[in-house]
Design a protein around this motif. Structure first.
Motif, PDB file in Angstrom:
ATOM      1  N   ASN A   1       2.961   2.255  10.004  1.00 15.09           N
ATOM      2  CA  ASN A   1       2.370   3.045  11.089  1.00 15.09           C
ATOM      3  C   ASN A   1       3.258   4.220  11.520  1.00 15.09           C
ATOM      4  O   ASN A   1       2.983   4.876  12.512  1.00 15.09           O
ATOM      5  CB  ASN A   1       2.026   2.159  12.290  1.00 15.09           C
ATOM      6  N   ASN A   2       4.338   4.473  10.784  1.00 17.23           N
ATOM      7  CA  ASN A   2       5.222   5.625  11.020  1.00 17.23           C
ATOM      8  C   ASN A   2       5.784   5.709  12.440  1.00 17.23           C
ATOM      9  O   ASN A   2       5.969   6.805  12.968  1.00 17.23           O
ATOM     10  CB  ASN A   2       4.510   6.939  10.681  1.00 17.23           C
ATOM     11  N   ASN A   3       6.117   4.574  13.048  1.00 14.30           N
ATOM     12  CA  ASN A   3       6.696   4.636  14.396  1.00 14.30           C
ATOM     13  C   ASN A   3       8.219   4.502  14.379  1.00 14.30           C
ATOM     14  O   ASN A   3       8.857   4.528  15.427  1.00 14.30           O
ATOM     15  CB  ASN A   3       6.062   3.592  15.324  1.00 14.30           C
ATOM     16  N   GLY A   4       8.826   4.340  13.195  1.00 11.77           N
ATOM     17  CA  GLY A   4      10.274   4.278  13.077  1.00 11.77           C
ATOM     18  C   GLY A   4      10.899   2.993  13.589  1.00 11.77           C
ATOM     19  O   GLY A   4      12.104   2.941  13.805  1.00 11.77           O
ATOM     20  N   GLU A   5      10.101   1.964  13.768  1.00 11.52           N
ATOM     21  CA  GLU A   5      10.592   0.689  14.305  1.00 11.52           C
ATOM     22  C   GLU A   5      10.138  -0.471  13.424  1.00 11.52           C
ATOM     23  O   GLU A   5       9.167  -0.362  12.692  1.00 11.52           O
ATOM     24  CB  GLU A   5      10.035   0.452  15.715  1.00 11.52           C
ATOM     25  N   ILE A   6      10.863  -1.580  13.562  1.00 12.55           N
ATOM     26  CA  ILE A   6      10.431  -2.820  12.919  1.00 12.55           C
ATOM     27  C   ILE A   6       9.485  -3.519  13.894  1.00 12.55           C
ATOM     28  O   ILE A   6       9.906  -4.044  14.912  1.00 12.55           O
ATOM     29  CB  ILE A   6      11.627  -3.734  12.592  1.00 12.55           C
ATOM     30  N   ASP A   7       8.193  -3.463  13.605  1.00 14.05           N
ATOM     31  CA  ASP A   7       7.212  -4.124  14.461  1.00 14.05           C
ATOM     32  C   ASP A   7       7.227  -5.617  14.195  1.00 14.05           C
ATOM     33  O   ASP A   7       7.271  -6.058  13.045  1.00 14.05           O
ATOM     34  CB  ASP A   7       5.813  -3.564  14.198  1.00 14.05           C
TER      35      ASP A   7
ATOM     36  N   ASN B   1       0.849  -1.188   0.000  1.00 15.30           N
ATOM     37  CA  ASN B   1       0.000   0.000   0.000  1.00 15.30           C
ATOM     38  C   ASN B   1       0.888   1.242   0.000  1.00 15.30           C
ATOM     39  O   ASN B   1       2.113   1.132   0.001  1.00 15.30           O
ATOM     40  CB  ASN B   1      -0.958  -0.008   1.203  1.00 15.30           C
ATOM     41  N   SER B   2       0.282   2.400  -0.014  1.00 16.65           N
ATOM     42  CA  SER B   2       1.023   3.662  -0.019  1.00 16.65           C
ATOM     43  C   SER B   2       1.015   4.338   1.349  1.00 16.65           C
ATOM     44  O   SER B   2       1.293   5.532   1.452  1.00 16.65           O
ATOM     45  CB  SER B   2       0.436   4.612  -1.069  1.00 16.65           C
ATOM     46  N   GLU B   3       0.692   3.598   2.392  1.00 15.64           N
ATOM     47  CA  GLU B   3       0.651   4.157   3.741  1.00 15.64           C
ATOM     48  C   GLU B   3       2.043   4.214   4.352  1.00 15.64           C
ATOM     49  O   GLU B   3       2.879   3.351   4.097  1.00 15.64           O
ATOM     50  CB  GLU B   3      -0.253   3.301   4.625  1.00 15.64           C
ATOM     51  N   GLY B   4       2.290   5.219   5.185  1.00 18.09           N
ATOM     52  CA  GLY B   4       3.512   5.268   5.964  1.00 18.09           C
ATOM     53  C   GLY B   4       4.721   5.796   5.218  1.00 18.09           C
ATOM     54  O   GLY B   4       4.624   6.563   4.271  1.00 18.09           O
TER      55      GLY B   4
ATOM     56  N   GLU C   1       5.500  -5.610   9.330  1.00 18.01           N
ATOM     57  CA  GLU C   1       5.513  -4.710   8.181  1.00 18.01           C
ATOM     58  C   GLU C   1       6.488  -5.253   7.132  1.00 18.01           C
ATOM     59  O   GLU C   1       7.260  -6.166   7.389  1.00 18.01           O
ATOM     60  CB  GLU C   1       5.930  -3.311   8.631  1.00 18.01           C
ATOM     61  N   GLY C   2       6.445  -4.659   5.954  1.00 29.12           N
ATOM     62  CA  GLY C   2       7.301  -5.117   4.868  1.00 29.12           C
ATOM     63  C   GLY C   2       8.765  -4.799   5.102  1.00 29.12           C
ATOM     64  O   GLY C   2       9.115  -3.715   5.551  1.00 29.12           O
TER      65      GLY C   2
ATOM     66  N   ILE D   1       5.590   7.702   0.719  1.00 27.30           N
ATOM     67  CA  ILE D   1       5.201   6.868  -0.416  1.00 27.30           C
ATOM     68  C   ILE D   1       4.097   7.572  -1.194  1.00 27.30           C
ATOM     69  O   ILE D   1       3.029   7.855  -0.659  1.00 27.30           O
ATOM     70  CB  ILE D   1       4.721   5.486   0.072  1.00 27.30           C
ATOM     71  N   ASP D   2       4.356   7.853  -2.460  1.00 23.22           N
ATOM     72  CA  ASP D   2       3.352   8.467  -3.323  1.00 23.22           C
ATOM     73  C   ASP D   2       2.575   7.423  -4.102  1.00 23.22           C
ATOM     74  O   ASP D   2       1.422   7.590  -4.416  1.00 23.22           O
ATOM     75  CB  ASP D   2       4.012   9.434  -4.318  1.00 23.22           C
ATOM     76  N   ASP D   3       3.267   6.370  -4.437  1.00 21.48           N
ATOM     77  CA  ASP D   3       2.682   5.301  -5.227  1.00 21.48           C
ATOM     78  C   ASP D   3       3.213   3.998  -4.643  1.00 21.48           C
ATOM     79  O   ASP D   3       3.944   4.011  -3.664  1.00 21.48           O
ATOM     80  CB  ASP D   3       3.096   5.473  -6.692  1.00 21.48           C
ATOM     81  N   LYS D   4       2.921   2.893  -5.234  1.00 18.97           N
ATOM     82  CA  LYS D   4       3.386   1.615  -4.697  1.00 18.97           C
ATOM     83  C   LYS D   4       4.793   1.258  -5.158  1.00 18.97           C
ATOM     84  O   LYS D   4       5.211   0.118  -5.089  1.00 18.97           O
ATOM     85  CB  LYS D   4       2.405   0.507  -5.056  1.00 18.97           C
ATOM     86  N   SER D   5       5.535   2.261  -5.613  1.00 18.34           N
ATOM     87  CA  SER D   5       6.948   2.077  -5.934  1.00 18.34           C
ATOM     88  C   SER D   5       7.692   3.349  -5.538  1.00 18.34           C
ATOM     89  O   SER D   5       7.134   4.444  -5.571  1.00 18.34           O
ATOM     90  CB  SER D   5       7.147   1.764  -7.414  1.00 18.34           C
ATOM     91  N   VAL D   6       8.941   3.187  -5.136  1.00 13.83           N
ATOM     92  CA  VAL D   6       9.746   4.306  -4.655  1.00 13.83           C
ATOM     93  C   VAL D   6      11.170   4.118  -5.165  1.00 13.83           C
ATOM     94  O   VAL D   6      11.645   2.987  -5.311  1.00 13.83           O
ATOM     95  CB  VAL D   6       9.743   4.375  -3.110  1.00 13.83           C
ATOM     96  N   LYS D   7      11.840   5.240  -5.395  1.00 10.38           N
ATOM     97  CA  LYS D   7      13.240   5.213  -5.816  1.00 10.38           C
ATOM     98  C   LYS D   7      13.999   6.269  -5.012  1.00 10.38           C
ATOM     99  O   LYS D   7      13.527   7.392  -4.866  1.00 10.38           O
ATOM    100  CB  LYS D   7      13.332   5.520  -7.309  1.00 10.38           C
ATOM    101  N   VAL D   8      15.164   5.883  -4.455  1.00 11.69           N
ATOM    102  CA  VAL D   8      16.049   6.833  -3.775  1.00 11.69           C
ATOM    103  C   VAL D   8      17.467   6.647  -4.307  1.00 11.69           C
ATOM    104  O   VAL D   8      17.819   5.572  -4.794  1.00 11.69           O
ATOM    105  CB  VAL D   8      16.062   6.674  -2.234  1.00 11.69           C
ATOM    106  N   THR D   9      18.262   7.709  -4.185  1.00  9.28           N
ATOM    107  CA  THR D   9      19.649   7.645  -4.625  1.00  9.28           C
ATOM    108  C   THR D   9      20.567   8.104  -3.498  1.00  9.28           C
ATOM    109  O   THR D   9      20.331   9.147  -2.886  1.00  9.28           O
ATOM    110  CB  THR D   9      19.865   8.518  -5.880  1.00  9.28           C
TER     111      THR D   9
END
Length: 147
Positions: free
Chosen positions: A93-99, A35-38, A109-110, A67-75
């Motif tokens: 959930n934007n908590n900065g941790e691996i749940d 999804n595009s959440e978080g 989470e992914g 996330i704007d779409d279901k794909s992201v690119k960073v450099t």
């Protein structure tokens, strides 16, 4: 004249060394996010033993992206020639941790890891298997896995 020669010689001896090490860019892409959440956290590692990093503390460089779409690119730019590994956390959930899942060490989470199409209790990631050589500009795709 001797003074000028001494000043010139001194400036050559004490001049800072130029950083002649080659630098490269690494582009990391993800596709087919659930999804595009978080937020997506991209962590870059360059040291054996720094990985896996469940608390996201031992990275060399880190970037976070909404996330704007279901794909992201960073450099990542200006990286010295080295071996690197990448992890991607889809922090829904934007908590900065691996749940983690209840009673299991698997993430809720992914999670994506360079050179890994899957991981589990018997296929734990390590730096050796996740790392790759960066000796020119490079683009890699990291598969984000949802367990």
């Amino acid at each position: 004249m001797k003074l000028i020669a001494c000043l010139l010689l001194g400036s050559l001896v004490f001049a800072p060394k130029q950083n002649t090490q080659e630098r490269y860019s690494l582009t990391v892409t993800t596709e087919n996010l659930k999804n595009s959440e978080g937020t997506l956290f991209f962590s870059l590692y360059n040291t054996e033993g720094s990985f896996p990093d469940e608390k996201l503390e031992r990275y060399y460089k880190k970037k976070s992206v909404t996330i704007d779409d279901k794909s992201v690119k960073v450099t990542f730019n200006n990286l010295p020639k080295d071996n690197y590994a990448v992890t991607v956390l889809h922090d829904e959930n934007n908590n900065g941790e691996i749940d983690k899942k209840f009673m299991l060490p698997l993430p809720k989470e992914g999670i994506g890891i360079s050179n890994y199409d899957d991981f589990g209790l018997f296929n734990r990631p390590n730096f050796k298997d996740a790392s790759f050589a960066l000796n020119k500009g490079k683009t890699i795709t990291v598969k984000v896995i949802y367990k």
